[in-house]
Design a protein around this motif. Structure first.
Motif, PDB file in Angstrom:
ATOM      1  N   UNK A 155     -30.068  -5.900  -0.233  1.00 40.95           N
ATOM      2  CA  UNK A 155     -29.069  -6.628  -1.028  1.00 40.95           C
ATOM      3  C   UNK A 155     -28.972  -6.052  -2.437  1.00 40.95           C
ATOM      4  N   UNK A 156     -30.119  -5.740  -3.046  1.00 39.48           N
ATOM      5  CA  UNK A 156     -30.127  -5.162  -4.391  1.00 39.48           C
ATOM      6  C   UNK A 156     -29.429  -3.808  -4.410  1.00 39.48           C
ATOM      7  N   UNK A 157     -29.654  -3.013  -3.369  1.00 37.82           N
ATOM      8  CA  UNK A 157     -29.018  -1.704  -3.287  1.00 37.82           C
ATOM      9  C   UNK A 157     -27.503  -1.841  -3.195  1.00 37.82           C
ATOM     10  N   UNK A 158     -27.029  -2.786  -2.365  1.00 36.86           N
ATOM     11  CA  UNK A 158     -25.593  -3.017  -2.254  1.00 36.86           C
ATOM     12  C   UNK A 158     -24.978  -3.450  -3.575  1.00 36.86           C
ATOM     13  N   UNK A 159     -25.674  -4.334  -4.297  1.00 39.30           N
ATOM     14  CA  UNK A 159     -25.169  -4.794  -5.589  1.00 39.30           C
ATOM     15  C   UNK A 159     -25.123  -3.651  -6.608  1.00 39.30           C
ATOM     16  N   UNK A 160     -26.126  -2.783  -6.572  1.00 36.91           N
ATOM     17  CA  UNK A 160     -26.154  -1.646  -7.500  1.00 36.91           C
ATOM     18  C   UNK A 160     -24.995  -0.689  -7.230  1.00 36.91           C
ATOM     19  N   UNK A 161     -24.698  -0.454  -5.959  1.00 35.78           N
ATOM     20  CA  UNK A 161     -23.572   0.411  -5.616  1.00 35.78           C
ATOM     21  C   UNK A 161     -22.264  -0.205  -6.092  1.00 35.78           C
ATOM     22  N   UNK A 162     -22.114  -1.511  -5.920  1.00 31.28           N
ATOM     23  CA  UNK A 162     -20.891  -2.172  -6.368  1.00 31.28           C
ATOM     24  C   UNK A 162     -20.739  -2.102  -7.883  1.00 31.28           C
ATOM     25  N   UNK A 163     -21.853  -2.220  -8.613  1.00 30.21           N
ATOM     26  CA  UNK A 163     -21.766  -2.117 -10.075  1.00 30.21           C
ATOM     27  C   UNK A 163     -21.254  -0.741 -10.496  1.00 30.21           C
ATOM     28  N   UNK A 164     -21.681   0.299  -9.766  1.00 36.39           N
ATOM     29  CA  UNK A 164     -21.198   1.641 -10.070  1.00 36.39           C
ATOM     30  C   UNK A 164     -19.721   1.793  -9.737  1.00 36.39           C
ATOM     31  N   UNK A 165     -19.283   1.175  -8.646  1.00 40.02           N
ATOM     32  CA  UNK A 165     -17.896   1.311  -8.210  1.00 40.02           C
ATOM     33  C   UNK A 165     -16.921   0.486  -9.038  1.00 40.02           C
ATOM     34  N   UNK A 166     -17.363  -0.667  -9.522  1.00 36.55           N
ATOM     35  CA  UNK A 166     -16.455  -1.644 -10.124  1.00 36.55           C
ATOM     36  C   UNK A 166     -15.533  -1.072 -11.208  1.00 36.55           C
ATOM     37  N   UNK A 167     -16.021  -0.283 -12.177  1.00 38.49           N
ATOM     38  CA  UNK A 167     -15.104   0.216 -13.214  1.00 38.49           C
ATOM     39  C   UNK A 167     -13.973   1.070 -12.655  1.00 38.49           C
ATOM     40  N   UNK A 168     -14.246   1.810 -11.589  1.00 36.35           N
ATOM     41  CA  UNK A 168     -13.222   2.662 -10.990  1.00 36.35           C
ATOM     42  C   UNK A 168     -12.267   1.859 -10.110  1.00 36.35           C
ATOM     43  N   UNK A 169     -12.819   0.856  -9.436  1.00 39.08           N
ATOM     44  CA  UNK A 169     -12.003   0.012  -8.561  1.00 39.08           C
ATOM     45  C   UNK A 169     -11.032  -0.838  -9.386  1.00 39.08           C
ATOM     46  N   UNK A 170     -11.502  -1.389 -10.483  1.00 36.82           N
ATOM     47  CA  UNK A 170     -10.737  -2.388 -11.219  1.00 36.82           C
ATOM     48  C   UNK A 170      -9.768  -1.809 -12.261  1.00 36.82           C
ATOM     49  N   UNK A 171      -9.888  -0.525 -12.587  1.00 35.33           N
ATOM     50  CA  UNK A 171      -8.997  -0.015 -13.629  1.00 35.33           C
ATOM     51  C   UNK A 171      -7.561   0.071 -13.118  1.00 35.33           C
ATOM     52  N   UNK A 172      -6.634  -0.158 -14.034  1.00 35.98           N
ATOM     53  CA  UNK A 172      -5.220  -0.165 -13.698  1.00 35.98           C
ATOM     54  C   UNK A 172      -4.711   1.270 -13.521  1.00 35.98           C
ATOM     55  N   UNK A 173      -3.608   1.442 -12.787  1.00 41.93           N
ATOM     56  CA  UNK A 173      -3.065   2.786 -12.575  1.00 41.93           C
ATOM     57  C   UNK A 173      -2.840   3.576 -13.859  1.00 41.93           C
ATOM     58  N   UNK A 174      -2.396   2.912 -14.910  1.00 36.97           N
ATOM     59  CA  UNK A 174      -2.125   3.612 -16.166  1.00 36.97           C
ATOM     60  C   UNK A 174      -3.395   4.153 -16.816  1.00 36.97           C
ATOM     61  N   UNK A 175      -4.567   3.617 -16.404  1.00 37.86           N
ATOM     62  CA  UNK A 175      -5.834   4.043 -16.997  1.00 37.86           C
ATOM     63  C   UNK A 175      -6.481   5.203 -16.240  1.00 37.86           C
ATOM     64  N   UNK A 176      -5.914   5.578 -15.095  1.00 37.91           N
ATOM     65  CA  UNK A 176      -6.515   6.643 -14.295  1.00 37.91           C
ATOM     66  C   UNK A 176      -6.277   8.001 -14.957  1.00 37.91           C
ATOM     67  N   UNK A 177      -7.292   8.833 -15.060  1.00 38.40           N
ATOM     68  CA  UNK A 177      -7.140  10.131 -15.708  1.00 38.40           C
ATOM     69  C   UNK A 177      -6.165  11.036 -14.952  1.00 38.40           C
ATOM     70  N   UNK A 178      -5.577  11.951 -15.670  1.00 35.60           N
ATOM     71  CA  UNK A 178      -4.727  12.958 -15.052  1.00 35.60           C
ATOM     72  C   UNK A 178      -5.571  13.764 -14.058  1.00 35.60           C
ATOM     73  N   UNK A 179      -5.022  14.003 -12.895  1.00 31.12           N
ATOM     74  CA  UNK A 179      -5.749  14.766 -11.880  1.00 31.12           C
ATOM     75  C   UNK A 179      -6.561  13.927 -10.925  1.00 31.12           C
ATOM     76  N   UNK A 180      -6.586  12.608 -11.118  1.00 27.57           N
ATOM     77  CA  UNK A 180      -7.341  11.748 -10.196  1.00 27.57           C
ATOM     78  C   UNK A 180      -6.523  11.518  -8.935  1.00 27.57           C
ATOM     79  N   UNK A 181      -7.200  11.178  -7.858  1.00 26.44           N
ATOM     80  CA  UNK A 181      -6.529  10.893  -6.598  1.00 26.44           C
ATOM     81  C   UNK A 181      -7.358   9.895  -5.801  1.00 26.44           C
ATOM     82  N   UNK A 182      -6.767   9.307  -4.781  1.00 29.67           N
ATOM     83  CA  UNK A 182      -7.480   8.344  -3.955  1.00 29.67           C
ATOM     84  C   UNK A 182      -8.621   8.994  -3.200  1.00 29.67           C
ATOM     85  N   UNK A 183      -9.732   8.303  -3.119  1.00 26.20           N
ATOM     86  CA  UNK A 183     -10.916   8.776  -2.403  1.00 26.20           C
ATOM     87  C   UNK A 183     -11.468   7.618  -1.580  1.00 26.20           C
TER      88      UNK A 183
END
Length: 238
Positions: A155-183
């Motif tokens: 459970x701790x490992x899953x939560x740690x992975x989500x913490x790493x993902x959250x900033x990328x998941x939650x940012x709005x399209x306008x905040x995505x850097x040039x050259x980024x793409x869906x992964x």
């Protein structure tokens, strides 16, 4: 019967009701929800060719999903005569219930989600990877790591992975850097059987996507676009 509001750092709704799980355990409904999460509001006519159903059948499935609080009306488009729909959240997740009804419903939904995402790696290696630039192709691929954990550590490992993902998941399209793409980050969490499990029903873990996808199936995170842990286009698969 409604799904709950987003309550986690990836913006997923938490599904606990067995009837809602069973309603979603349908290939067309899963396809509809993933399409809305990933690409935004659409009409039944727009969705139909994407999900392999007629507009009439697609409209019926949309109303069924709405009855369980998974989709809702969106702002009207240019043609105000056509009803537009949107997903209620970036993704969803669910847990295998403790009683027989909940466990059976979660297994049914898990199975449909695994079937839906199971061919993605093969399609990627045969259709997508050959067309990618070398710098993208070398970062893709498979990681298959076995670890020995307690349930608390998993459970701790899953939560740690989500913490790493959250900033990328939650940012709005306008905040995505040039050259980024869906992964797509597909994370299958598959606890192995042990001698103590013999004769007992298989236990599931908390379920991504989006983009698919965040919801979890027997440990699968789908909507944020996660299917069996799939991260689609920054959340909203998925």
């Amino acid at each position: 019967m409604d799904a709950s509001s987003p309550t986690n750092q990836l913006g997923d709704i938490e599904i606990t009701d067995p009837q809602t799980m069973r309603a979603l355990a349908h290939p067309v409904r899963l396809a509809i929800l993933e399409r809305l999460q990933r690409h935004g509001p659409a009409t039944a006519t727009q969705l139909a060719p994407e999900v392999g159903a007629t507009p009439t059948v697609t409209s019926w499935h949309l109303r069924h999903l709405a009855g369980f609080g998974l989709v809702r009306d969106a702002e009207p488009g240019p043609d105000r005569r056509q009803r537009r729909w949107q997903a209620v959240a970036r993704g969803f997740r669910f847990e295998v219930g403790g009683d027989d009804e909940g466990a059976a419903a979660a297994r049914a939904l898990s199975q449909q989600m695994f079937l839906r995402s199971g061919d993605l790696p093969n399609r990627w290696i045969t259709e997508v990877a050959p067309e990618l630039a070398p710098e993208w192709r070398r970062l893709g691929g498979l990681a298959n790591t076995r670890v020995v954990l307690t349930t608390e550590e998993l459970a701790e490992l899953g939560e740690a992975i989500e913490r790493l993902l959250a900033p990328y998941v939650m940012r709005e399209p306008a905040e995505r850097p040039v050259g980024s793409r869906g992964v797509r980050l597909m994370r299958y969490v598959l606890p192995e059987a042990s001698d103590a499990d013999e004769g007992a029903p298989a236990a599931g873990e908390q379920v991504a996507g989006a983009p698919a996808a965040n919801g979890q199936v027997a440990g699968e995170q789908v909507a944020n676009g996660q299917v069996a842990g799939e991260q689609a286009d920054g959340g909203g698969a998925s």
